[in-house]
Design a protein around this motif. Structure first.
Motif, PDB file in Angstrom:
ATOM      1  N   GLU A 179       1.144  -2.675 -12.868  1.00  0.00           N
ATOM      2  CA  GLU A 179       1.664  -1.433 -12.538  1.00  0.00           C
ATOM      3  C   GLU A 179       0.391   0.015 -13.014  1.00  0.00           C
ATOM      4  OE1 GLU A 179       4.583  -0.529 -11.349  1.00  0.00           O
ATOM      5  OE2 GLU A 179       5.855  -2.172 -11.822  1.00  0.00           O
ATOM      6  N   PRO A 180      -0.709  -0.475 -12.200  1.00  0.00           N
ATOM      7  CA  PRO A 180      -1.922   0.410 -13.023  1.00  0.00           C
ATOM      8  C   PRO A 180      -1.718   2.084 -12.658  1.00  0.00           C
ATOM      9  CG  PRO A 180      -2.605  -0.682 -10.998  1.00  0.00           C
ATOM     10  CD  PRO A 180      -1.135  -1.238 -11.438  1.00  0.00           C
ATOM     11  N   VAL A 181      -0.899   2.318 -11.758  1.00  0.00           N
ATOM     12  CA  VAL A 181      -0.747   3.741 -11.269  1.00  0.00           C
ATOM     13  C   VAL A 181       0.792   4.319 -11.631  1.00  0.00           C
ATOM     14  CG1 VAL A 181      -2.430   3.700  -9.761  1.00  0.00           C
ATOM     15  CG2 VAL A 181      -0.201   3.077  -9.009  1.00  0.00           C
ATOM     16  N   THR A 182       1.574   3.669 -12.204  1.00  0.00           N
ATOM     17  CA  THR A 182       2.969   4.085 -12.466  1.00  0.00           C
ATOM     18  C   THR A 182       3.223   5.293 -13.250  1.00  0.00           C
ATOM     19  OG1 THR A 182       3.544   1.457 -12.008  1.00  0.00           O
ATOM     20  CG2 THR A 182       5.418   3.114 -12.909  1.00  0.00           C
ATOM     21  N   ALA A 183       2.532   5.265 -14.332  1.00  0.00           N
ATOM     22  CA  ALA A 183       2.328   6.340 -15.207  1.00  0.00           C
ATOM     23  C   ALA A 183       1.733   7.666 -14.488  1.00  0.00           C
ATOM     24  CB  ALA A 183       2.213   5.857 -16.706  1.00  0.00           C
ATOM     25  N   LEU A 184       1.245   7.545 -13.772  1.00  0.00           N
ATOM     26  CA  LEU A 184       0.341   8.684 -13.195  1.00  0.00           C
ATOM     27  C   LEU A 184       1.086   9.626 -12.265  1.00  0.00           C
ATOM     28  CD1 LEU A 184      -3.048   6.595 -12.850  1.00  0.00           C
ATOM     29  CD2 LEU A 184      -2.021   7.889 -14.836  1.00  0.00           C
ATOM     30  N   ASP A 185       0.619  10.830 -12.054  1.00  0.00           N
ATOM     31  CA  ASP A 185       1.143  11.748 -11.145  1.00  0.00           C
ATOM     32  C   ASP A 185       0.501  11.356  -9.556  1.00  0.00           C
ATOM     33  OD1 ASP A 185       2.839  13.688 -12.355  1.00  0.00           O
ATOM     34  OD2 ASP A 185       1.134  14.430 -13.407  1.00  0.00           O
ATOM     35  N   VAL A 186       1.264  11.839  -8.690  1.00  0.00           N
ATOM     36  CA  VAL A 186       1.051  11.237  -7.303  1.00  0.00           C
ATOM     37  C   VAL A 186      -0.541  11.710  -7.109  1.00  0.00           C
ATOM     38  CG1 VAL A 186       2.637  11.029  -5.600  1.00  0.00           C
ATOM     39  CG2 VAL A 186       2.258  13.331  -6.404  1.00  0.00           C
ATOM     40  N   ILE A 187      -1.215  12.812  -7.403  1.00  0.00           N
ATOM     41  CA  ILE A 187      -2.534  12.818  -6.819  1.00  0.00           C
ATOM     42  C   ILE A 187      -3.609  12.123  -7.743  1.00  0.00           C
ATOM     43  CG2 ILE A 187      -4.281  14.831  -7.146  1.00  0.00           C
ATOM     44  CD1 ILE A 187      -2.225  16.959  -6.099  1.00  0.00           C
ATOM     45  N   VAL A 188      -3.225  11.919  -9.148  1.00  0.00           N
ATOM     46  CA  VAL A 188      -4.067  11.173  -9.833  1.00  0.00           C
ATOM     47  C   VAL A 188      -3.966   9.597  -9.291  1.00  0.00           C
ATOM     48  CG1 VAL A 188      -4.559  10.509 -12.229  1.00  0.00           C
ATOM     49  CG2 VAL A 188      -3.732  12.673 -11.710  1.00  0.00           C
ATOM     50  N   GLN A 189      -2.598   9.334  -9.103  1.00  0.00           N
ATOM     51  CA  GLN A 189      -2.555   8.089  -8.552  1.00  0.00           C
ATOM     52  C   GLN A 189      -3.292   7.615  -7.563  1.00  0.00           C
ATOM     53  OE1 GLN A 189       1.894   6.938  -8.070  1.00  0.00           O
ATOM     54  NE2 GLN A 189       1.461   6.079  -6.057  1.00  0.00           N
ATOM     55  N   ARG A 190      -3.198   8.518  -6.573  1.00  0.00           N
ATOM     56  CA  ARG A 190      -3.955   8.282  -5.123  1.00  0.00           C
ATOM     57  C   ARG A 190      -5.600   8.202  -5.579  1.00  0.00           C
ATOM     58  NH1 ARG A 190      -3.817   9.937   0.099  1.00  0.00           N
ATOM     59  NH2 ARG A 190      -6.124   9.543   0.948  1.00  0.00           N
ATOM     60  N   GLN A 191      -6.053   8.971  -6.564  1.00  0.00           N
ATOM     61  CA  GLN A 191      -7.258   8.973  -6.782  1.00  0.00           C
ATOM     62  C   GLN A 191      -7.639   7.459  -7.424  1.00  0.00           C
ATOM     63  OE1 GLN A 191      -7.392  12.277  -9.158  1.00  0.00           O
ATOM     64  NE2 GLN A 191      -8.051  13.932  -7.551  1.00  0.00           N
ATOM     65  N   ILE A 192      -6.830   7.160  -8.303  1.00  0.00           N
ATOM     66  CA  ILE A 192      -7.114   5.675  -9.085  1.00  0.00           C
ATOM     67  C   ILE A 192      -6.754   4.686  -7.806  1.00  0.00           C
ATOM     68  CG2 ILE A 192      -6.035   4.083 -10.706  1.00  0.00           C
ATOM     69  CD1 ILE A 192      -7.437   6.252 -11.963  1.00  0.00           C
ATOM     70  N   LEU A 193      -5.872   4.724  -6.976  1.00  0.00           N
ATOM     71  CA  LEU A 193      -5.858   3.657  -6.066  1.00  0.00           C
ATOM     72  C   LEU A 193      -7.126   3.765  -5.066  1.00  0.00           C
ATOM     73  CD1 LEU A 193      -2.351   3.895  -4.639  1.00  0.00           C
ATOM     74  CD2 LEU A 193      -3.300   2.340  -6.190  1.00  0.00           C
ATOM     75  N   ASP A 194      -7.693   4.966  -5.072  1.00  0.00           N
ATOM     76  CA  ASP A 194      -8.934   5.146  -4.058  1.00  0.00           C
ATOM     77  C   ASP A 194     -10.189   4.366  -4.853  1.00  0.00           C
ATOM     78  OD1 ASP A 194      -8.009   6.252  -1.955  1.00  0.00           O
ATOM     79  OD2 ASP A 194      -8.555   8.146  -2.636  1.00  0.00           O
ATOM     80  N   VAL A 195     -10.076   4.362  -6.420  1.00  0.00           N
ATOM     81  CA  VAL A 195     -11.151   3.834  -6.963  1.00  0.00           C
ATOM     82  C   VAL A 195     -11.074   2.299  -6.722  1.00  0.00           C
ATOM     83  CG1 VAL A 195     -12.060   3.334  -9.316  1.00  0.00           C
ATOM     84  CG2 VAL A 195     -11.481   5.770  -8.729  1.00  0.00           C
ATOM     85  N   ILE A 196      -9.782   1.688  -7.027  1.00  0.00           N
ATOM     86  CA  ILE A 196      -9.574   0.470  -7.006  1.00  0.00           C
ATOM     87  C   ILE A 196     -10.069  -0.060  -5.730  1.00  0.00           C
ATOM     88  CG2 ILE A 196      -7.811  -1.175  -6.960  1.00  0.00           C
ATOM     89  CD1 ILE A 196      -6.463   0.106  -9.043  1.00  0.00           C
ATOM     90  N   ARG A 197      -9.738   0.569  -4.556  1.00  0.00           N
ATOM     91  CA  ARG A 197      -9.975   0.056  -3.075  1.00  0.00           C
ATOM     92  C   ARG A 197     -11.618   0.028  -2.992  1.00  0.00           C
ATOM     93  NH1 ARG A 197      -9.206   3.346   1.070  1.00  0.00           N
ATOM     94  NH2 ARG A 197      -9.319   1.747   2.601  1.00  0.00           N
ATOM     95  N   ASP A 198     -12.114   1.189  -3.334  1.00  0.00           N
ATOM     96  CA  ASP A 198     -13.534   1.175  -3.110  1.00  0.00           C
ATOM     97  C   ASP A 198     -14.161   0.052  -3.947  1.00  0.00           C
ATOM     98  OD1 ASP A 198     -13.294   3.408  -1.699  1.00  0.00           O
ATOM     99  OD2 ASP A 198     -14.002   4.873  -3.097  1.00  0.00           O
ATOM    100  N   LEU A 199     -13.994  -0.359  -5.226  1.00  0.00           N
ATOM    101  CA  LEU A 199     -14.620  -1.151  -6.064  1.00  0.00           C
ATOM    102  C   LEU A 199     -14.414  -2.652  -5.458  1.00  0.00           C
ATOM    103  CD1 LEU A 199     -14.036   0.215  -9.413  1.00  0.00           C
ATOM    104  CD2 LEU A 199     -16.082   0.016  -8.105  1.00  0.00           C
TER     105      LEU A 199
END
Lengths: 337, 331
Positions: A179-199
Motif C-alpha cells: 500500500e505505498p500510496v494509501t496514506a497519501l493525498d490524490v495529487i501526491v499519490q499520483r506523483q509517487i505512482l509516476d515515480v514508481i512507473r518511471d523507475l
C-alpha cells in the motif's frame, strides 16, 4: 521465455490465535515475471499483506508458513536455511512500507539512514555510499542538498520518495510495496505512482504492489493477482482482468467502484461480507455472496484453472464468464435474495 | 429555537468563517513579536439549503474537517458568523443549544472508533435520546425507526450485540442510524466511507443517498474522494489551504473544472481502467504551509499559470456562471 523472478507455489500461512489456528493464506500461487509490476489486490483481511510479509521474511511471530514454496531466482526460500533468507533481505528483496512516516528513524538524518543500508548491507565505503545516496535522491525526484535533513522536515510524499530510494539502494531483484500510496493525498499519490512507473521502466524493476485500490493497480501494474478470503481467485494481465473479469467477485467489484470517467451509474454493493477464516466454508469461499451460485459451489472448492494466456480463474462457472458478466452488469443480479 | 423563518432562508449559512490555531508555545517565543497562526479556515462563505447535499472536497490539511466542526459548534470560530435556520449559532446555550444539537448531527469517519466498545448496539443508538432528554417510552420505537432507515431492521437482531461483533459496513450504518435517531435536519458526514472496503462501501453510500432523499435532510459530505462526492452530492465546494477556491453543481464542476487546482485534482484521480491519461499533472511541488498569511493567491506557488498579479492580489470567490463561483484571476 525468461523464468519468473519469483514463483509463489501453493503457499499457505497460518496464524495462531485465541480462537485456534486461522489459515489466512491458503494455497496461493502466482508468479512475478522479470521487469513487471504485479498488483496483488484484495480487501482487508484477504491475506495480501501476509503474502507480502512472508516473501520479505518478516511474518508476525504468531504466523508460520504451513506449506508451499517461494521460489526466488530459482531457489526455494522456505526450504533454505534462515540465514540465507536473511541475507537476501534488503540486498535482493526490498520493501516499501505503507507509512514512510513510521519507517524512518526520527532522530537520524535521512542521508545517514540511506548510507547505513549502503554500508552495512551493500558493503560500500562511506564515500561511495554518499555519492550513491545523491544519485538515489535524484532518481526519486528529491534534491540531494536535502540529504542532511531529518524526516520531520519532509512532507508525507517526500518521505514516501525516501522509502522508495531506500528500497532501491542495493539494486534489488524484487521490490515489495505494501500500500505505498494509501496514506497519501490524490495529487501526491499520483506523483509517487509516476515515480514508481518511471523507475520500473528505467531500471526494469520486478515488483509486487499490494493494494486494495483497483485504480492504483490499473495505473501502474502489468499483471494483477486478485485475492479473496486467503485464496487467489483470478490472475491475468491487468487490462484483461479489468475489462473482462471472469470471477464473480471481480465482476461485483467493478460495479461497486465509483468511476469518474463513465456516466454516474448506480453503485451496486456485494451483499454480505467475507467469511470468517477460523471456520471457512467448505466449498467456494465466495459462495455465500455469489449471485451465480450452483449447488456444487457450496460443497466443492473450485481449483484455479488456466484460461488462456497468463490467465487463471478459480470458479466452477468460469467457462460461462462472458454470459455471467452481462448479467453481473444488472443491479438486480446483486440484490439479496 | 424557532422553526424556519421561511422556506427560502438557507438552513445553514456561514459568513466569513475563520479559524486560526495558535502554534504550540515554545520558550524561544519570548523573543518573537508575533507567532504565525495556522489559518485552518479562512473567510469561508457557504450556504446549505434544506434537503441539499453539498460536498466539501480537498486534501488533508485543507481545513475541510475544521469547517465541518465549526458548523456543528464543536469548536468556536475565530471570526465570522454561522446562522442555523436564521439563528446565530454563536449565542446558543442551555436548552437552545440542546435543541441545536438535536437538529445538527455528525457522522464519524471511523466506525470502529466511533462506538463505545462496552455499549451494546441498542444502548449506543439510544444514547443520543438519553442525552437530549427525549421521553424514555419512545426510545425503542425511535431506534427501530432509525435502523429501518439505514436498512438494518429489526432491532431484535442486535439484541445483546456489541460493536466488535458487527462488520465494518454494518457499523458504519449503525453510526449513521445514531445520527438519525434524533431526527436531525442537517448532518455533517466526515469521510463516511473511507475506512470501508469497496464491496461494502457502495451499500453504505446507497443508504446515505436514500436517507437523504426520503428524510429531506441537508448534508455536508467532507471528502477527498471526487467519485464519492459525485455520487452523493448535488453541489460541490473545493477547498485549498483554508479557502473555498471553486464552487458549482457537481456535474458541471467535474465536467469543466475552472480553478487550476480543481483541474489538477481531477487529472490526479486514477480510474480502474488501463487506458487512462498518464500525462504529467498541471501542478508544481507540494502543498505550502498554512502558517502565517501570505499575500495573494494561496495556490500561486503550485499554479502553472500564475502571473505577477497572483502574488499581490488575493482573488475573491466570484460568480462566473449561474451557480458557479471561482477564486482565480485567470478565469
Amino acid at each position: 521465455m525468461e523464468p519468473p523472478v519469483l514463483d509463489v507455489r501453493n503457499l499457505s500461512i497460518e496464524y495462531r490465535t485465541s480462537r485456534g489456528i486461522v489459515r489466512a493464506v491458503d494455497g496461493v500461487s502466482f508468479s512475478v515475471p522479470k521487469g513487471a509490476i504485479v498488483g496483488l489486490v484484495g480487501e482487508s483481511g484477504c491475506g495480501k499483506t501476509t503474502v507480502a510479509r512472508s516473501i520479505t521474511g518478516v511474518l508476525h511471530q504468531s504466523a508460520r508458513i504451513a506449506g508451499g514454496e517461494l521460489v526466488f531466482k530459482g531457489k526455494d526460500l522456505v526450504a533454505a536455511p534462515a540465514k540465507e533468507w536473511l541475507e537476501k533481505r534488503w540486498r535482493d528483496i526490498s520493501f516499501i512500507p505503507q507509512s514512510a512516516m513510521n519507517s524512518l528513524d526520527p532522530v537520524y538524518r535521512i542521508g545517514a539512514q540511506l548510507e547505513e543500508v549502503l554500508v552495512h548491507r551493500g558493503g560500500r565505503t562511506r564515500a561511495e555510499a554518499r555519492s550513491r545516496s545523491s544519485e538515489l535522491f535524484d532518481m526519486v525526484g528529491l534534491n540531494p542538498a536535502r540529504l542532511d535533513e531529518y524526516p520531520h522536515q519532509f512532507s508525507g510524499g517526500m518521505r514516501q520518495r525516501v522509502a522508495i530510494a531506500l528500497a532501491l539502494a542495493l539494486n534489488p531483484g524484487l521490490v515489495i510495496a505494501d500500500e505505498p500510496v494509501t496514506a497519501l493525498d490524490v495529487i501526491v499519490q499520483r506523483q509517487i505512482l509516476d515515480v514508481i512507473r518511471d523507475l520500473q521502466r528505467k531500471l526494469s524493476l520486478s515488483m509486487i504492489l499490494v493494494t486494495h485500490d483497483i485504480s492504483v493497480v490499473a495505473y501502474v501494474s502489468d499483471k494483477i493477482v486478485v485475492m479473496y478470503a486467503g485464496r487467489v481467485v483470478e490472475t491475468g494481465s491487468t487490462a484483461d482482468v479489468l475489462e473482462r473479469p471472469r470471477h464473480p467477485y471481480m465482476m461485483g467489484l467493478t460495479n461497486a467502484f465509483p468511476d469518474l470517467d463513465t456516466a454516474a451509474h448506480d453503485l451496486v454493493p456485494i451483499d454480505g461480507s467475507p467469511p470468517d477464516l477460523a471456520s471457512p466454508p467448505s466449498g467456494c469461499r465466495f459462495a455465500p455472496r455469489c449471485p451465480f451460485l450452483l449447488p456444487r459451489c457450496e460443497t466443492d472448492d473450485p481449483a484455479s484453472a488456466a484460461m488462456g494466456e497468463g490467465r487463471s480463474v478459480a470458479c466452477h462457472r468460469a467457462p460461462e464468464a462472458d454470459d455471467l458478466r452481462a448479467r453481473a452488469k444488472e443491479s438486480a443480479t446483486w440484490l439479496p435474495a | 429555537m424557532a422553526t424556519g423563518l421561511s422556506a427560502t432562508t438557507p438552513l445553514v449559512e456561514a459568513r466569513g468563517l475563520t479559524k486560526r490555531f495558535a502554534p504550540p508555545a515554545r520558550l524561544t517565543d519570548m523573543f518573537r513579536k508575533e507567532r504565525p497562526h495556522t489559518h485552518a479556515v479562512n473567510k469561508v462563505d457557504l450556504t446549505i439549503s434544506r434537503g441539499e447535499s453539498i460536498g466539501l472536497l480537498g486534501e488533508s490539511g485543507c481545513g475541510k474537517t475544521t469547517t465541518g466542526r465549526l458548523l456543528l459548534k464543536l469548536i468556536e470560530p475565530s471570526a465570522g458568523d454561522i446562522l442555523f435556520d436564521g439563528t446565530a449559532v454563536a449565542g446558543l446555550a442551555g436548552p437552545s443549544l440542546i435543541d441545536f444539537r438535536k437538529r445538527a448531527q455528525l457522522v464519524f469517519q471511523n466506525p470502529f472508533d466511533a462506538l463505545n466498545p462496552r455499549f451494546t448496539i441498542e444502548r449506543a443508538l439510544a444514547e443520543p435520546l438519553v442525552n437530549t432528554g427525549v421521553e424514555r417510552a419512545t426510545h425503542r420505537d425511535r431506534v427501530e425507526k432509525a435502523l429501518s432507515q439505514v436498512r438494518l431492521p429489526p432491532l431484535a437482531r442486535f439484541e445483546g450485540l456489541f460493536p466488535h461483533q458487527l462488520s465494518g459496513g454494518q457499523l458504519q450504518r449503525i453510526v449513521l442510524a445514531r445520527a438519525l435517531v434524533l431526527e436531525p435536519d442537517f448532518i455533517v458526514a466526515d469521510e463516511p466511507v473511507s475506512m470501508l472496503d469497496v464491496s461494502v462501501r457502495a451499500g453504505v453510500l446507497n443508504v446515505m443517498r436514500e436517507v437523504r432523499a426520503s428524510l429531506g435532510l441537508a448534508a455536508l459530505y467532507i471528502s477527498h474522494d471526487l467519485a464519492l462526492v459525485r455520487y452523493v452530492c448535488s453541489r460541490t465546494l473545493v477547498m485549498y489551504l483554508g479557502r473555498i477556491v471553486e464552487e458549482g453543481p457537481t456535474e458541471d464542476l467535474l465536467k469543466s473544472p475552472l480553478h487550476p487546482y480543481t483541474r489538477a485534482l481531477m487529472k490526479a484521480v486514477p480510474v480502474p481502467r488501463v487506458d487512462q491519461s498518464r500525462d504529467p499533472l498541471p501542478i508544481i511541488g507540494n502543498v505550502s504551509d498554512a502558517r502565517g498569511q501570505p499575500k495573494g493567491c494561496s495556490f500561486r506557488d503550485r499554479c502553472p499559470l500564475a502571473i505577477a498579479r497572483c502574488a499581490d492580489d488575493e482573488p475573491a470567490l466570484r460568480s462566473v456562471a449561474p451557480g458557479r463561483r471561482v477564486a482565480c484571476h485567470l478565469v
